[in-house]
Design a protein around this motif. Structure first.
Motif, PDB file in Angstrom:
ATOM      1  N   GLY A 191     -23.593   9.341  66.920  1.00 54.86           N
ATOM      2  CA  GLY A 191     -23.624  10.122  65.798  1.00 54.86           C
ATOM      3  C   GLY A 191     -24.604  11.314  65.631  1.00 54.86           C
ATOM      4  N   VAL A 192     -24.349  11.782  64.464  1.00 56.89           N
ATOM      5  CA  VAL A 192     -25.230  13.057  64.277  1.00 56.89           C
ATOM      6  C   VAL A 192     -26.264  12.806  63.102  1.00 56.89           C
ATOM      7  CG1 VAL A 192     -23.784  13.902  62.327  1.00 56.89           C
ATOM      8  CG2 VAL A 192     -25.099  15.529  64.015  1.00 56.89           C
ATOM      9  N   ARG A 193     -27.428  13.441  63.500  1.00 56.06           N
ATOM     10  CA  ARG A 193     -28.642  13.339  62.407  1.00 56.06           C
ATOM     11  C   ARG A 193     -28.068  13.976  61.048  1.00 56.06           C
ATOM     12  NH1 ARG A 193     -30.035  13.002  67.456  1.00 56.06           N
ATOM     13  NH2 ARG A 193     -31.788  11.634  67.930  1.00 56.06           N
ATOM     14  N   GLY A 194     -28.343  13.359  59.779  1.00 59.42           N
ATOM     15  CA  GLY A 194     -27.772  14.099  58.572  1.00 59.42           C
ATOM     16  C   GLY A 194     -26.612  13.696  58.050  1.00 59.42           C
ATOM     17  N   ARG A 195     -25.841  12.690  58.826  1.00 61.07           N
ATOM     18  CA  ARG A 195     -24.633  12.249  58.182  1.00 61.07           C
ATOM     19  C   ARG A 195     -24.743  11.510  57.162  1.00 61.07           C
ATOM     20  NH1 ARG A 195     -21.121  10.861  55.889  1.00 61.07           N
ATOM     21  NH2 ARG A 195     -18.883  10.468  56.560  1.00 61.07           N
ATOM     22  N   PHE A 369     -18.989  18.223  62.384  1.00 60.89           N
ATOM     23  CA  PHE A 369     -20.112  18.442  63.339  1.00 60.89           C
ATOM     24  C   PHE A 369     -20.175  17.287  64.317  1.00 60.89           C
ATOM     25  CE2 PHE A 369     -22.265  21.192  59.585  1.00 60.89           C
ATOM     26  CZ  PHE A 369     -21.366  21.941  59.797  1.00 60.89           C
ATOM     27  N   GLU A 370     -19.982  16.084  64.135  1.00 62.15           N
ATOM     28  CA  GLU A 370     -20.240  15.098  64.700  1.00 62.15           C
ATOM     29  C   GLU A 370     -19.210  14.789  65.714  1.00 62.15           C
ATOM     30  OE1 GLU A 370     -20.003   9.990  64.747  1.00 62.15           O
ATOM     31  OE2 GLU A 370     -20.862  10.978  63.069  1.00 62.15           O
ATOM     32  N   TRP A 371     -18.029  15.214  65.144  1.00 61.71           N
ATOM     33  CA  TRP A 371     -16.758  15.206  66.171  1.00 61.71           C
ATOM     34  C   TRP A 371     -16.835  16.353  67.438  1.00 61.71           C
ATOM     35  CZ3 TRP A 371     -12.619  18.967  66.271  1.00 61.71           C
ATOM     36  CH2 TRP A 371     -11.230  18.454  66.863  1.00 61.71           C
ATOM     37  N   LEU A 372     -17.210  17.419  66.864  1.00 61.83           N
ATOM     38  CA  LEU A 372     -17.830  18.650  67.895  1.00 61.83           C
ATOM     39  C   LEU A 372     -18.723  18.222  68.808  1.00 61.83           C
ATOM     40  CD1 LEU A 372     -17.575  21.725  65.530  1.00 61.83           C
ATOM     41  CD2 LEU A 372     -15.720  21.014  67.260  1.00 61.83           C
ATOM     42  N   ILE A 415     -44.064  27.642  62.191  1.00 64.56           N
ATOM     43  CA  ILE A 415     -43.532  28.776  62.638  1.00 64.56           C
ATOM     44  C   ILE A 415     -43.099  28.694  63.840  1.00 64.56           C
ATOM     45  CG2 ILE A 415     -44.203  31.196  63.342  1.00 64.56           C
ATOM     46  CD1 ILE A 415     -46.141  31.474  61.404  1.00 64.56           C
ATOM     47  N   LEU A 416     -43.636  27.914  64.754  1.00 60.51           N
ATOM     48  CA  LEU A 416     -43.310  27.981  66.292  1.00 60.51           C
ATOM     49  C   LEU A 416     -42.139  26.798  66.141  1.00 60.51           C
ATOM     50  CD1 LEU A 416     -46.738  27.622  68.020  1.00 60.51           C
ATOM     51  CD2 LEU A 416     -45.008  29.481  67.981  1.00 60.51           C
ATOM     52  N   ARG A 417     -41.809  25.819  65.406  1.00 57.95           N
ATOM     53  CA  ARG A 417     -40.859  24.616  65.450  1.00 57.95           C
ATOM     54  C   ARG A 417     -39.528  25.463  65.700  1.00 57.95           C
ATOM     55  NH1 ARG A 417     -37.600  21.903  62.511  1.00 57.95           N
ATOM     56  NH2 ARG A 417     -38.488  22.574  60.394  1.00 57.95           N
ATOM     57  N   GLY A 418     -38.756  25.128  66.768  1.00 54.57           N
ATOM     58  CA  GLY A 418     -37.312  25.357  66.986  1.00 54.57           C
ATOM     59  C   GLY A 418     -36.581  24.311  66.171  1.00 54.57           C
ATOM     60  N   ALA A 419     -35.338  24.697  66.047  1.00 50.32           N
ATOM     61  CA  ALA A 419     -34.501  23.957  65.238  1.00 50.32           C
ATOM     62  C   ALA A 419     -34.017  22.693  65.813  1.00 50.32           C
ATOM     63  CB  ALA A 419     -32.879  24.738  64.952  1.00 50.32           C
ATOM     64  N   ARG A 420     -34.155  21.504  65.141  1.00 47.22           N
ATOM     65  CA  ARG A 420     -33.813  20.322  65.520  1.00 47.22           C
ATOM     66  C   ARG A 420     -32.171  20.119  64.987  1.00 47.22           C
ATOM     67  NH1 ARG A 420     -37.691  17.267  61.673  1.00 47.22           N
ATOM     68  NH2 ARG A 420     -37.129  18.644  60.602  1.00 47.22           N
ATOM     69  N   GLU A 421     -31.684  18.984  65.484  1.00 48.71           N
ATOM     70  CA  GLU A 421     -30.290  18.741  65.421  1.00 48.71           C
ATOM     71  C   GLU A 421     -30.132  18.632  63.868  1.00 48.71           C
ATOM     72  OE1 GLU A 421     -27.368  16.062  67.324  1.00 48.71           O
ATOM     73  OE2 GLU A 421     -28.122  14.742  65.979  1.00 48.71           O
ATOM     74  N   ILE A 422     -31.111  18.018  63.155  1.00 45.41           N
ATOM     75  CA  ILE A 422     -30.768  18.009  61.682  1.00 45.41           C
ATOM     76  C   ILE A 422     -30.904  19.164  60.883  1.00 45.41           C
ATOM     77  CG2 ILE A 422     -33.356  17.382  61.026  1.00 45.41           C
ATOM     78  CD1 ILE A 422     -31.975  15.215  58.985  1.00 45.41           C
ATOM     79  N   ASP A 423     -31.676  20.006  61.616  1.00 43.81           N
ATOM     80  CA  ASP A 423     -32.093  21.347  60.731  1.00 43.81           C
ATOM     81  C   ASP A 423     -30.749  22.115  60.807  1.00 43.81           C
ATOM     82  OD1 ASP A 423     -34.766  20.918  60.355  1.00 43.81           O
ATOM     83  OD2 ASP A 423     -35.186  21.304  62.286  1.00 43.81           O
ATOM     84  N   LEU A 424     -29.998  22.068  62.049  1.00 47.60           N
ATOM     85  CA  LEU A 424     -28.944  22.893  62.523  1.00 47.60           C
ATOM     86  C   LEU A 424     -27.732  22.230  61.570  1.00 47.60           C
ATOM     87  CD1 LEU A 424     -29.085  23.203  66.254  1.00 47.60           C
ATOM     88  CD2 LEU A 424     -29.325  25.123  64.312  1.00 47.60           C
ATOM     89  N   VAL A 425     -27.386  20.727  61.386  1.00 47.63           N
ATOM     90  CA  VAL A 425     -26.589  20.258  60.566  1.00 47.63           C
ATOM     91  C   VAL A 425     -26.704  20.539  59.201  1.00 47.63           C
ATOM     92  CG1 VAL A 425     -25.727  17.873  59.845  1.00 47.63           C
ATOM     93  CG2 VAL A 425     -26.201  18.283  62.200  1.00 47.63           C
ATOM     94  N   ARG A 426     -27.897  20.564  58.765  1.00 44.35           N
ATOM     95  CA  ARG A 426     -27.988  21.000  57.275  1.00 44.35           C
ATOM     96  C   ARG A 426     -27.661  22.460  56.889  1.00 44.35           C
ATOM     97  NH1 ARG A 426     -33.223  17.323  54.879  1.00 44.35           N
ATOM     98  NH2 ARG A 426     -32.330  15.320  55.079  1.00 44.35           N
ATOM     99  N   SER A 427     -28.171  23.221  58.134  1.00 45.87           N
ATOM    100  CA  SER A 427     -28.002  24.748  57.869  1.00 45.87           C
ATOM    101  C   SER A 427     -26.346  25.020  57.822  1.00 45.87           C
ATOM    102  CB  SER A 427     -28.643  25.493  58.913  1.00 45.87           C
ATOM    103  OG  SER A 427     -28.306  26.650  58.945  1.00 45.87           O
ATOM    104  N   GLY A 428     -25.717  24.073  58.591  1.00 45.87           N
ATOM    105  CA  GLY A 428     -24.002  24.424  58.562  1.00 45.87           C
ATOM    106  C   GLY A 428     -23.636  23.811  57.343  1.00 45.87           C
TER     107      GLY A 428
END
Length: 475
Positions: A191-195, A369-372, A415-428
């Motif tokens: 599954g994908v975080r943020g679903r 996004f989860e399917w991909l 500032i230093l934190r890289g994008a997590r899965e949930i960040d990318l999902v919500r951004s998309g």
């Protein structure tokens, strides 16, 4: 009685969608027969299968409808409800086709339904029913990563999706893409975080974008922005709860929440998380401290507010109460909460209706996004997260050197934190909802269409036509 109504005078859900489709078709120059093809359901699979429940054998009625094959796989949830019927499943499948087209998700619409009451059946028996339903879909080739991908809906969730995946894998062992046969799975099973919050967050993004448009806000006498907007939400399930939470965090005032048993109201605002905790502890939102009870939940919809969000059932706003709706904006978080007659009444009053085929598309967007993710076999953020953090660290070092100033530890963490899965999902999801809103609005203005619903249908139909033409199906 309208031809779109049944013998009891209640609107047929499917005919409501057809009526909205026909309104939009007037703005599209294409042969009528081709429009009829887009409107029709491609395949309806109605099944009956036996399941042993206790000492008895029960025959379960279930459905899977594939509305459109203009893109594959088909995509849509599975509803577990004693009220499931063919008309409802066909309608929800059609809505999925149009939703996917509007938000540029490359799926055809589908929907499933199992006629059971999950509240009165044990988990063990729900599992039996789910696994047997899945095996029936496999027999008829109605499920698969490139064929038809189910998801959760009313009455189902991660647990049921996990059973579907496991059943599919047991009958299709060796399929390297088996994870992609269903979405809405637990994160531990692909599954994908943020679903979970996706539909409610999509509702928030859509309404927020509308509230940023000065022209639209001026037309209903409201200021730009969400801060201070008075909101009523009907339904505190998964969609309503998350939408309410995001609106509350953005500075809106949730003045009323409505459920089946009644509603609660406080003009100064309700704390959504505390109301939800009260609901979990007592089984009802009623008798919440610092709130007034409203016995008739429908009356809550008629209170003074800026934004009304029906987030539970269809047809809650109808010809008998539409004239008393005082909201300036109605956001359809649920499927089909406004009947066609009510639609016309609200439109004449100048109410902005943000339609369901756009507004609650957040769920299918994140399912995509989860399917991909399942097809790529790579977790979002795995490849670029550390690279982003290293680049940010180097940039931060340069800034500190040039400015001759040290940045605090807490600020550095942000500032230093890289994008997590949930960040990318919500951004998309945010980007998808923003783009979808403006595409609908552009068509509304360019074609001189009076409402967002018709404009959304025009956008969806045009995209489906374009897909068929690329396939060479339409002359």
């Amino acid at each position: 009685m309208s031809k779109n109504q049944n013998k009891t005078g209640v609107y047929s859900f499917f005919n409501c969608i057809e009526k909205n489709f026909d309104k939009a078709a007037r703005f599209i120059s294409i042969e009528k027969g081709l429009l009829e093809q887009i409107k029709a359901c491609n395949a309806v699979y109605r099944m009956h299968f036996p399941v042993k429940i206790g000492k008895e054998i029960k025959v379960i009625e279930a459905y899977r409808v594939q509305h459109s094959h203009h893109k594959l796989p088909c995509k849509g949830g599975i509803r577990y409800s004693i009220k499931v019927n063919q008309d409802e499943v066909m309608t929800l499948a059609a809505l999925m086709t149009y939703k996917c087209a509007i938000v540029d998700v490359p799926f055809g619409g589908a929907k499933g339904g199992i006629k059971v009451d999950p509240q009165t059946i044990s988990a063990e028996n729900i599992e039996k029913i789910t696994r047997r339903y899945t095996s029936e879909l496999i027999k008829k080739n109605f499920i698969g990563p490139g064929i038809d991908v189910p998801a959760p809906d009313y009455g189902s969730g991660e647990r049921e999706m996990s059973w579907i995946f496991d059943t599919f894998l047991s009958l299709r062992s060796g399929d390297v893409d088996a994870l992609a046969c269903v979405t809405g799975k637990p994160v531990s099973q692909g599954g994908v975080r943020g679903r979970k919050e996706a539909t409610g967050l999509g509702v928030f993004y859509g309404i927020r974008e509308l509230c940023h448009v000065k022209e639209d806000m001026s037309s209903v006498g409201l200021d730009v922005g969400l801060v201070g907007k008075k909101i009523i939400i009907q339904g505190l399930g998964n969609v309503g709860y998350h939408a309410a939470t995001f609106f509350h965090e953005a500075g809106a005032i949730i003045i009323a929440l409505a459920e089946r048993e009644g509603a609660i109201y406080n003009e100064k605002g309700l704390n959504v998380s505390q109301v939800f905790l009260h609901l979990k502890n007592t089984g009802s939102i009623l008798n919440f401290s610092d709130a007034k009870n409203i016995e008739n939940t429908e009356k809550a919809l008629e209170l003074e507010c800026d934004i009304l969000i029906p987030a539970a059932l269809e047809n809650v706003i109808h010809k008998n109460n539409a004239s008393r709706i005082k909201a300036k904006i109605v956001g359809e978080a649920a499927n089909g909460p406004i009947t066609p007659e009510a639609d016309e009444i609200l439109e004449k009053k100048g109410v902005i209706i943000v339609p369901d085929i756009y507004l609650n598309a957040g769920g299918v967007t994140v399912s995509y996004f989860e399917w991909l993710k399942n097809l790529s076999h790579v977790r979002y953020g795995r490849m670029e997260k550390k690279f982003s953090e290293n680049m940010n660290a180097e940039l931060l070092q340069v800034i500190e050197t040039v400015c001759k100033k040290r940045i605090s530890t807490e600020e550095k963490k942000i500032i230093l934190r890289g994008a997590r899965e949930i960040d990318l999902v919500r951004s998309g999801l945010e980007d998808t909802m923003i783009n979808g809103f403006h595409k609908i609005r552009d068509i509304k203005k360019s074609s001189k269409i009076e409402n967002m619903r018709t404009a959304a249908f025009v956008l969806a139909i045009n995209k489906i036509i374009d897909s068929y033409e690329k396939l060479g199906i339409f002359p």
